[in-house]
Design a protein around this motif. Structure first.
Motif, PDB file in Angstrom:
ATOM      1  N   UNK A   1       0.659  -1.100  -0.028  1.00  8.62           N
ATOM      2  CA  UNK A   1       0.067  -0.016  -0.148  1.00  8.62           C
ATOM      3  C   UNK A   1       1.086   1.186   0.043  1.00  8.62           C
ATOM      4  N   UNK A   2       0.071   2.259  -0.115  1.00  8.36           N
ATOM      5  CA  UNK A   2       0.697   3.772   0.206  1.00  8.36           C
ATOM      6  C   UNK A   2       1.819   3.909  -1.165  1.00  8.36           C
ATOM      7  N   UNK A   3       1.703   3.402  -2.287  1.00  5.99           N
ATOM      8  CA  UNK A   3       2.496   3.423  -3.580  1.00  5.99           C
ATOM      9  C   UNK A   3       3.844   2.683  -3.385  1.00  5.99           C
ATOM     10  N   UNK A   4       3.838   1.588  -2.428  1.00  2.42           N
ATOM     11  CA  UNK A   4       5.015   0.806  -2.340  1.00  2.42           C
ATOM     12  C   UNK A   4       5.133  -0.431  -3.544  1.00  2.42           C
ATOM     13  N   UNK A   5       3.923  -0.792  -3.795  1.00  6.87           N
ATOM     14  CA  UNK A   5       3.754  -1.649  -5.084  1.00  6.87           C
ATOM     15  C   UNK A   5       4.317  -0.805  -6.441  1.00  6.87           C
ATOM     16  N   UNK A   6       4.012   0.174  -6.590  1.00  8.82           N
ATOM     17  CA  UNK A   6       4.488   0.962  -7.950  1.00  8.82           C
ATOM     18  C   UNK A   6       5.976   1.257  -7.651  1.00  8.82           C
TER      19      UNK A   6
ATOM     20  N   UNK B   1      -4.704  -3.946  -4.329  1.00 11.70           N
ATOM     21  CA  UNK B   1      -3.327  -3.546  -4.020  1.00 11.70           C
ATOM     22  C   UNK B   1      -2.119  -4.009  -5.073  1.00 11.70           C
ATOM     23  N   UNK B   2      -2.608  -5.000  -5.609  1.00 13.19           N
ATOM     24  CA  UNK B   2      -1.651  -5.708  -6.579  1.00 13.19           C
ATOM     25  C   UNK B   2      -2.002  -5.312  -7.894  1.00 13.19           C
ATOM     26  N   UNK B   3      -2.684  -4.363  -8.248  1.00  8.57           N
ATOM     27  CA  UNK B   3      -2.784  -3.603  -9.654  1.00  8.57           C
ATOM     28  C   UNK B   3      -1.659  -2.929 -10.145  1.00  8.57           C
ATOM     29  N   UNK B   4      -0.847  -2.186  -9.258  1.00  3.31           N
ATOM     30  CA  UNK B   4       0.528  -1.713  -9.782  1.00  3.31           C
ATOM     31  C   UNK B   4       1.306  -2.790 -10.251  1.00  3.31           C
ATOM     32  N   UNK B   5       1.297  -3.899  -9.510  1.00  2.00           N
ATOM     33  CA  UNK B   5       2.150  -5.104 -10.045  1.00  2.00           C
ATOM     34  C   UNK B   5       1.855  -5.587 -11.305  1.00  2.00           C
ATOM     35  N   UNK B   6       0.389  -5.751 -11.660  1.00  2.87           N
ATOM     36  CA  UNK B   6       0.058  -6.256 -12.691  1.00  2.87           C
ATOM     37  C   UNK B   6       0.129  -5.436 -13.957  1.00  2.87           C
ATOM     38  N   UNK B   7       0.092  -4.160 -13.872  1.00  2.00           N
ATOM     39  CA  UNK B   7       0.014  -3.234 -14.926  1.00  2.00           C
ATOM     40  C   UNK B   7       1.541  -2.799 -15.552  1.00  2.00           C
TER      41      UNK B   7
END
Length: 313
Positions: A162-167, A263-269
């Protein structure tokens, strides 16, 4: 290799464009890249016209594409049927195998690290075809994702993603495409394989979007495809993966593994900002895209001419 005088001159000009040695005003205007669809958007129907991404629909893989069809700066086209990009090929059906066999592949390069292969399984390929393992580190992305999901703990998942960590994690992945010497060597080896091959070739990772996307971006730029067009090809992974990725998030929620699977969207995109991170790293380390290609990857003008001769016409 025989290259006509005219073709050599054209190739040298394209090489100069790819290496960034001509001023921006000297290049033809670039088409505007398509906007990346959201992760929840419905997948586009397969497109097969020569001006668009050529998607190859399969049952066991969702992001398999022919790299050909794009226009170069000088109005020529990247040839179809020479190079293919894909996501994991572990779950191909028998019908898929028949279709893949029809591509005439002689080499398949697998960018996945051993942990990914162990988890998802080895490639399932037509008889007589074996993958070439060329692992490119994902900077721990796969382990990060499995750890977060496997915890089943929404608090821990929020702390990890969260909080931008995935991106931010994805930005780190893209930096390693440029900073890691082993990664550079394997990207370069793949581009040289394409330049030297006389037969169709395919490369892939797990999702077919990051390591595969960066390789394709490099290839397209090297043979003279405008940057915005190469970016459009990169972003198209969001279209082809959208339904599959949305289904996965729903399964994670229904299965009680994640309360907030978004939460995993930034990892999927894939995102333009991720690609920009790699390009910025190239500028910091090598003075720009040209330096990354020549110093980082060790590609010379002859190799680029061979790529152009192989891929464009």
């Amino acid at each position: 290799m025989r290259i006509s005088r005219t073709r050599t001159a054209t190739g040298l000009a394209i090489s100069a464009l790819a290496l960034g040695t001509l001023p921006a005003w000297a290049a033809p205007a670039e088409p505007v890249a398509p906007t990346a669809p959201t992760a929840l958007a419905a997948p586009a129907a397969p497109r097969h016209t020569s001006d668009t991404v050529r998607h190859i629909p399969l049952q066991g893989a969702v992001n398999v594409r022919d790299v050909g069809g794009h226009r170069t700066y000088d109005g020529e086209r990247v040839r179809h049927g020479r190079v293919f990009r894909a996501d994991a090929l572990s779950d191909l059906t028998d019908a898929d195998l028949d279709r893949v066999a029809g591509l005439g592949l002689k080499k398949v390069i697998d960018f996945r690290v051993p942990a990914e292969v162990q988890y998802d399984g080895p490639d399932r390929l037509p008889a007589g075809l074996s993958p070439t393992a060329r692992p490119i580190t994902d900077n721990g992305l796969f382990t990060q994702l499995i750890t977060a999901i496997g915890s089943r703990d929404p608090v821990r998942q929020e702390e990890m993603l969260g909080n931008g960590k995935a991106a931010a994690f994805m930005h780190g992945v893209y930096r390693t495409f440029v900073s890691d010497s082993a990664n550079r060597a394997r990207f370069a080896a793949t581009l040289r394989d394409i330049a030297d091959s006389r037969s169709p070739l395919l490369y892939h990772c797990t999702a077919g979007k990051d390591r595969t996307g960066w390789t394709t971006y490099l290839l397209l730029r090297l043979v003279g495809v405008p940057g915005r067009t190469a970016l459009g090809d990169y972003l198209a992974s969001n279209t082809y993966r959208a339904a599959h990725d949305a289904t996965l998030r729903e399964q994670l929620k229904q299965g009680g593994l994640m309360q907030n699977p978004d939460l995993i969207i930034p990892l999927q995109e894939v995102r333009t900002e991720y690609l920009d991170t790699a390009l910025d790293e190239a500028t910091q380390r090598y003075g720009g895209f040209q330096g990354y290609l020549t110093k980082g990857l060790g590609l010379d003008a002859r190799t680029i001419l061979k790529l152009r001769d192989r891929m464009v016409g």
